[in-house]
Scaffold this motif. Structure first.
Motif, PDB file in Angstrom:
ATOM      1  N   GLY A 362      21.888  56.986 -57.475  1.00  0.00           N
ATOM      2  CA  GLY A 362      22.424  57.192 -56.195  1.00  0.00           C
ATOM      3  C   GLY A 362      22.310  58.505 -55.554  1.00  0.00           C
ATOM      4  N   MET A 363      22.249  59.498 -56.374  1.00  0.00           N
ATOM      5  CA  MET A 363      22.019  60.939 -55.856  1.00  0.00           C
ATOM      6  C   MET A 363      20.407  61.115 -55.240  1.00  0.00           C
ATOM      7  SD  MET A 363      22.475  64.723 -57.519  1.00  0.00           S
ATOM      8  CE  MET A 363      21.042  64.391 -58.845  1.00  0.00           C
ATOM      9  N   VAL A 364      19.531  60.668 -56.101  1.00  0.00           N
ATOM     10  CA  VAL A 364      18.002  60.793 -55.512  1.00  0.00           C
ATOM     11  C   VAL A 364      17.816  59.745 -54.255  1.00  0.00           C
ATOM     12  CG1 VAL A 364      15.871  60.575 -56.396  1.00  0.00           C
ATOM     13  CG2 VAL A 364      17.404  61.475 -57.801  1.00  0.00           C
ATOM     14  N   GLY A 365      18.547  58.487 -54.272  1.00  0.00           N
ATOM     15  CA  GLY A 365      18.216  57.663 -53.392  1.00  0.00           C
ATOM     16  C   GLY A 365      18.704  58.312 -52.063  1.00  0.00           C
ATOM     17  N   LEU A 366      19.997  58.861 -51.988  1.00  0.00           N
ATOM     18  CA  LEU A 366      20.480  59.536 -51.062  1.00  0.00           C
ATOM     19  C   LEU A 366      19.685  60.882 -50.620  1.00  0.00           C
ATOM     20  CD1 LEU A 366      22.547  61.856 -49.502  1.00  0.00           C
ATOM     21  CD2 LEU A 366      23.037  59.525 -49.207  1.00  0.00           C
ATOM     22  N   THR A 367      19.136  61.440 -51.381  1.00  0.00           N
ATOM     23  CA  THR A 367      18.236  62.617 -51.077  1.00  0.00           C
ATOM     24  C   THR A 367      17.011  62.221 -50.084  1.00  0.00           C
ATOM     25  OG1 THR A 367      18.860  63.916 -52.937  1.00  0.00           O
ATOM     26  CG2 THR A 367      16.649  64.613 -51.881  1.00  0.00           C
ATOM     27  N   ILE A 368      16.558  60.911 -50.582  1.00  0.00           N
ATOM     28  CA  ILE A 368      15.440  60.173 -49.702  1.00  0.00           C
ATOM     29  C   ILE A 368      15.867  59.938 -48.487  1.00  0.00           C
ATOM     30  CG2 ILE A 368      14.070  58.438 -49.838  1.00  0.00           C
ATOM     31  CD1 ILE A 368      14.029  58.090 -52.858  1.00  0.00           C
ATOM     32  N   ASN A 369      16.985  59.189 -48.414  1.00  0.00           N
ATOM     33  CA  ASN A 369      17.569  59.156 -47.009  1.00  0.00           C
ATOM     34  C   ASN A 369      17.583  60.169 -46.186  1.00  0.00           C
ATOM     35  OD1 ASN A 369      18.648  57.442 -44.931  1.00  0.00           O
ATOM     36  ND2 ASN A 369      20.266  56.844 -45.891  1.00  0.00           N
ATOM     37  N   VAL A 370      18.546  61.000 -46.579  1.00  0.00           N
ATOM     38  CA  VAL A 370      18.619  62.366 -45.843  1.00  0.00           C
ATOM     39  C   VAL A 370      17.594  63.083 -45.568  1.00  0.00           C
ATOM     40  CG1 VAL A 370      19.979  64.338 -45.752  1.00  0.00           C
ATOM     41  CG2 VAL A 370      21.119  62.460 -46.609  1.00  0.00           C
ATOM     42  N   THR A 371      16.510  63.410 -46.383  1.00  0.00           N
ATOM     43  CA  THR A 371      15.540  64.115 -46.164  1.00  0.00           C
ATOM     44  C   THR A 371      14.442  63.495 -44.817  1.00  0.00           C
ATOM     45  OG1 THR A 371      15.585  64.871 -48.403  1.00  0.00           O
ATOM     46  CG2 THR A 371      13.741  65.277 -46.940  1.00  0.00           C
ATOM     47  N   ALA A 372      14.203  62.116 -45.434  1.00  0.00           N
ATOM     48  CA  ALA A 372      13.419  61.421 -44.467  1.00  0.00           C
ATOM     49  C   ALA A 372      13.996  61.240 -42.983  1.00  0.00           C
ATOM     50  CB  ALA A 372      13.115  59.944 -44.797  1.00  0.00           C
ATOM     51  N   ASN A 373      15.326  61.136 -42.905  1.00  0.00           N
ATOM     52  CA  ASN A 373      16.133  61.087 -41.674  1.00  0.00           C
ATOM     53  C   ASN A 373      16.088  62.419 -40.934  1.00  0.00           C
ATOM     54  OD1 ASN A 373      18.186  60.795 -39.745  1.00  0.00           O
ATOM     55  ND2 ASN A 373      18.999  59.010 -40.753  1.00  0.00           N
ATOM     56  N   SER A 374      16.354  63.236 -41.559  1.00  0.00           N
ATOM     57  CA  SER A 374      16.419  64.669 -40.911  1.00  0.00           C
ATOM     58  C   SER A 374      14.979  65.102 -40.437  1.00  0.00           C
ATOM     59  CB  SER A 374      16.940  65.659 -41.525  1.00  0.00           C
ATOM     60  OG  SER A 374      16.535  65.838 -43.095  1.00  0.00           O
ATOM     61  N   SER A 375      13.986  64.835 -41.444  1.00  0.00           N
ATOM     62  CA  SER A 375      12.748  65.220 -40.994  1.00  0.00           C
ATOM     63  C   SER A 375      12.120  64.449 -39.783  1.00  0.00           C
ATOM     64  CB  SER A 375      11.825  65.019 -42.422  1.00  0.00           C
ATOM     65  OG  SER A 375      12.066  65.886 -43.239  1.00  0.00           O
ATOM     66  N   VAL A 376      12.740  63.362 -39.736  1.00  0.00           N
ATOM     67  CA  VAL A 376      12.091  62.564 -38.464  1.00  0.00           C
ATOM     68  C   VAL A 376      12.931  62.973 -37.271  1.00  0.00           C
ATOM     69  CG1 VAL A 376      12.000  60.211 -37.432  1.00  0.00           C
ATOM     70  CG2 VAL A 376      11.363  60.633 -39.731  1.00  0.00           C
ATOM     71  N   GLN A 377      14.077  63.125 -37.423  1.00  0.00           N
ATOM     72  CA  GLN A 377      15.160  63.398 -36.337  1.00  0.00           C
ATOM     73  C   GLN A 377      14.499  65.009 -35.549  1.00  0.00           C
ATOM     74  OE1 GLN A 377      18.850  62.687 -34.895  1.00  0.00           O
ATOM     75  NE2 GLN A 377      19.223  61.661 -36.864  1.00  0.00           N
ATOM     76  N   MET A 378      14.318  65.790 -36.619  1.00  0.00           N
ATOM     77  CA  MET A 378      14.088  67.118 -35.992  1.00  0.00           C
ATOM     78  C   MET A 378      12.790  67.408 -35.688  1.00  0.00           C
ATOM     79  SD  MET A 378      17.122  68.581 -36.656  1.00  0.00           S
ATOM     80  CE  MET A 378      16.334  70.266 -36.291  1.00  0.00           C
ATOM     81  N   ALA A 379      11.715  66.510 -35.797  1.00  0.00           N
ATOM     82  CA  ALA A 379      10.516  66.767 -35.248  1.00  0.00           C
ATOM     83  C   ALA A 379      10.298  65.867 -34.203  1.00  0.00           C
ATOM     84  CB  ALA A 379       9.401  66.070 -36.438  1.00  0.00           C
ATOM     85  N   THR A 380      11.237  65.281 -33.595  1.00  0.00           N
ATOM     86  CA  THR A 380      11.072  64.325 -32.605  1.00  0.00           C
ATOM     87  C   THR A 380      11.830  64.691 -31.282  1.00  0.00           C
ATOM     88  OG1 THR A 380      11.316  62.262 -33.905  1.00  0.00           O
ATOM     89  CG2 THR A 380      11.956  61.922 -31.550  1.00  0.00           C
ATOM     90  N   ASP A 381      11.257  64.670 -30.020  1.00  0.00           N
ATOM     91  CA  ASP A 381      11.613  64.975 -28.977  1.00  0.00           C
ATOM     92  C   ASP A 381      12.753  64.255 -28.348  1.00  0.00           C
ATOM     93  OD1 ASP A 381      11.585  64.459 -25.587  1.00  0.00           O
ATOM     94  OD2 ASP A 381      10.749  66.432 -26.232  1.00  0.00           O
ATOM     95  N   PRO A 382      13.904  64.721 -27.821  1.00  0.00           N
ATOM     96  CA  PRO A 382      15.271  64.352 -27.638  1.00  0.00           C
ATOM     97  C   PRO A 382      15.151  63.082 -26.762  1.00  0.00           C
ATOM     98  CG  PRO A 382      15.516  66.506 -27.286  1.00  0.00           C
ATOM     99  CD  PRO A 382      14.028  66.302 -27.647  1.00  0.00           C
ATOM    100  N   LEU A 383      14.108  62.936 -25.822  1.00  0.00           N
ATOM    101  CA  LEU A 383      14.059  61.838 -25.021  1.00  0.00           C
ATOM    102  C   LEU A 383      13.554  60.532 -25.533  1.00  0.00           C
ATOM    103  CD1 LEU A 383      12.503  63.356 -21.881  1.00  0.00           C
ATOM    104  CD2 LEU A 383      14.892  62.583 -22.204  1.00  0.00           C
ATOM    105  N   MET A 384      12.850  60.880 -26.817  1.00  0.00           N
ATOM    106  CA  MET A 384      12.154  59.881 -27.706  1.00  0.00           C
ATOM    107  C   MET A 384      12.948  59.725 -28.765  1.00  0.00           C
ATOM    108  SD  MET A 384       9.203  59.285 -26.187  1.00  0.00           S
ATOM    109  CE  MET A 384       8.425  58.320 -27.191  1.00  0.00           C
ATOM    110  N   ARG A 385      13.921  60.010 -29.056  1.00  0.00           N
ATOM    111  CA  ARG A 385      14.753  60.073 -30.327  1.00  0.00           C
ATOM    112  C   ARG A 385      15.324  58.564 -30.774  1.00  0.00           C
ATOM    113  NH1 ARG A 385      17.943  65.095 -31.000  1.00  0.00           N
ATOM    114  NH2 ARG A 385      16.213  65.837 -31.636  1.00  0.00           N
TER     115      ARG A 385
END
Length: 479
Positions: A362-385
């Motif tokens: 569960g801990m590692v699975g959550l790390t995958i989810n949060v890391t991927a999610n945040s990496s993608v959101q932070m690299a995306t322009d707000p108009l495209m988010r």
């Protein structure tokens, strides 16, 4: 949900760091580093684990989601156990899961377009109301004794249709509540919120199902949506961060896909979570099969297993909330470890060893989810988010309709251990291959150093002074 504490602002569309200025190159050379690979921006300062909660609108949102998420987890446990009780089939549980996520696969990108085009708070008022009604409907059918398996299938499908719009709108709305600086922290806290509810919901559901039946869990879930609806209505709209909405025009779906296809730092994390979500996150199938067929236990044990995974996930979410950045090497490493842990659990010879492995999974699975999610959101322009996050969720959750029936059939045909083992092998293999791809496009190679006091495995530039391949430098600071 994703993250945010002092993160760099998102790049504009199509400006994905194709060039590096001469000054940056000179500075990197003076430091003895390769431009775009070893240097990168300085790590943002860490904030408190709960820093986003100082914002009133986000506190209202988080409180409502905590209540609603608890009800959602109660319904998940009750739904899986009800289907298994009605049919005795792991494949039927897989079909239920597939129907719930099928709309995301078919219409997920359209949900992102809607989220970018309309006010997200109003969209959430509509979607959360619809999701509450599905819980009340299933409660009425079950408590009246009229429920049949096709009723559960239909309700799962309707819930999935509401989720198509709810997920991207909810993901993108976080930045409107907290702003860019607190986005990473808020997304991690959203995950912690969800996993905290995952600790409470299954435990309560196990007691309710054992004592009174599944209908009461469905009723609680339906009523729990009153909390997020109240929070949304109480928000001070003047305090929301203004985000320009995308006007209606042709080709917005293609525009979103083209945007992602030109960004390796977006497309490869999305591909990786697609494999993990399709083949590695089929826990309703595996855990019900282990409880029912391997350990010959009841709903209480199923709730216990879910609670153990939730405890690990909560720890992972709180650790993610303190993390200053989201690095792609962490994502790949966590995905490889996740696959290895699933393989180990599938082969665990005893009940308690299997149970003990669920928390780290569960801990590692959550790390995958949060890391991927945040990496993608932070690299995306707000108009495209909205569109990018709908693609992310479509791949992560929409792969379930493809994977769940297959995994359910394998589990029924060859046993729970083989089904779980197959998911772990696919996850581990996908993580290894995508890690090699990311290293290649980032201009890196794997260095092995067995000397004492040295990092044994690390990625380094392919050649001293050689920059990453043109157009791929965006990967380097996060890789």
């Amino acid at each position: 949900m994703s993250t945010g504490s002092g993160a760099p602002s998102a790049p504009a569309p199509n400006s994905h760091h194709d060039t590096v200025s001469d000054d940056a190159t000179a500075t990197a050379s003076a430091r003895g580093t390769t431009p775009g690979i070893a240097a990168g921006p300085a790590a943002p300062p860490r904030k408190g684990t709960f820093s986003s909660l100082r914002i009133r609108n986000y506190r209202l949102f988080a409180t409502g989601q905590m209540v609603s998420n608890t009800g959602t987890w109660m319904q998940r446990i009750a739904q899986d156990w009800l289907v298994l009780s009605l049919t005795g089939s792991s494949a039927a549980v897989g079909i239920t899961t597939a129907l719930q996520f099928l709309p995301m696969l078919l219409f997920g990108l359209y949900g992102g377009v809607i989220a970018d085009r309309f006010p997200k708070r109003k969209l959430l008022l509509l979607t959360q109301s619809a999701m509450g009604l599905t819980g009340l409907t299933l409660a009425g059918l079950t408590l009246s004794g009229q429920v049949e398996v096709w009723h559960v299938y239909l309700v799962a499908l309707l819930l999935g249709l509401a989720t198509v719009v709810d997920n991207p709108a909810r993901q993108a709305f976080v930045s409107e509540m907290v702003g860019q600086d607190d986005l990473r922290n808020a997304v991690s806290l959203n995950s912690a919120n969800f996993q905290s509810a995952r600790l409470i919901g299954p435990a309560v559901a196990g007691v309710l199902i054992t004592a009174f039946g599944s209908g009461w869990a469905f009723l609680f879930n339906g009523l729990s949506f009153i909390a997020p609806l109240t929070g949304l209505l109480m928000m001070r709209t003047a305090e929301l961060h203004k985000v320009d909405r995308v006007p209606r025009s042709k080709g917005q779906l293609r525009e979103g896909l083209r945007y992602v296809s030109q960004r390796p730092d977006l497309i490869w994390p999305i591909v990786l979570v697609g494999f993990i979500g399709t083949f590695g996150f089929n826990f309703p199938i595996w855990l019900t099969a282990f409880v029912y067929h391997v350990f010959h236990q009841g709903a209480g044990t199923y709730a216990l297993f879910n609670g153990l995974m939730a405890a690990g996930s909560l720890i992972g979410a709180l650790l993610a909330a303190r993390r200053a950045g989201s690095r792609l090497r962490l994502l790949v490493g966590a995905a490889m470890l996740f696959g290895a842990l699933e393989i180990t659990a599938a082969l665990a010879p005893s009940f308690w060893l299997f149970a003990a492995l669920l928390a780290p999974i569960g801990m590692v699975g959550l790390t995958i989810n949060v890391t991927a999610n945040s990496s993608v959101q932070m690299a995306t322009d707000p108009l495209m988010r909205g569109r990018v996050m709908s693609l992310f969720m479509m791949v992560f959750m929409g792969g379930t309709p493809l994977g769940a029936p297959v995994v359910g059939w394998v589990t029924d045909a060859f046993g729970a251990r083989i089904g779980f083992l197959a998911g772990g092998v696919i996850s581990l293999t996908a993580a290894g291959l995508i890690g090699l791809v990311l290293a290649r496009v980032g201009g890196l190679r794997l260095k092995i150093d067995l000397r004492r006091g040295h990092q044994h495995l690390t990625f380094v530039p392919r050649a001293p002074g050689a920059a990453a391949p043109s157009g791929e430098k965006a990967l380097a600071p996060a890789a």
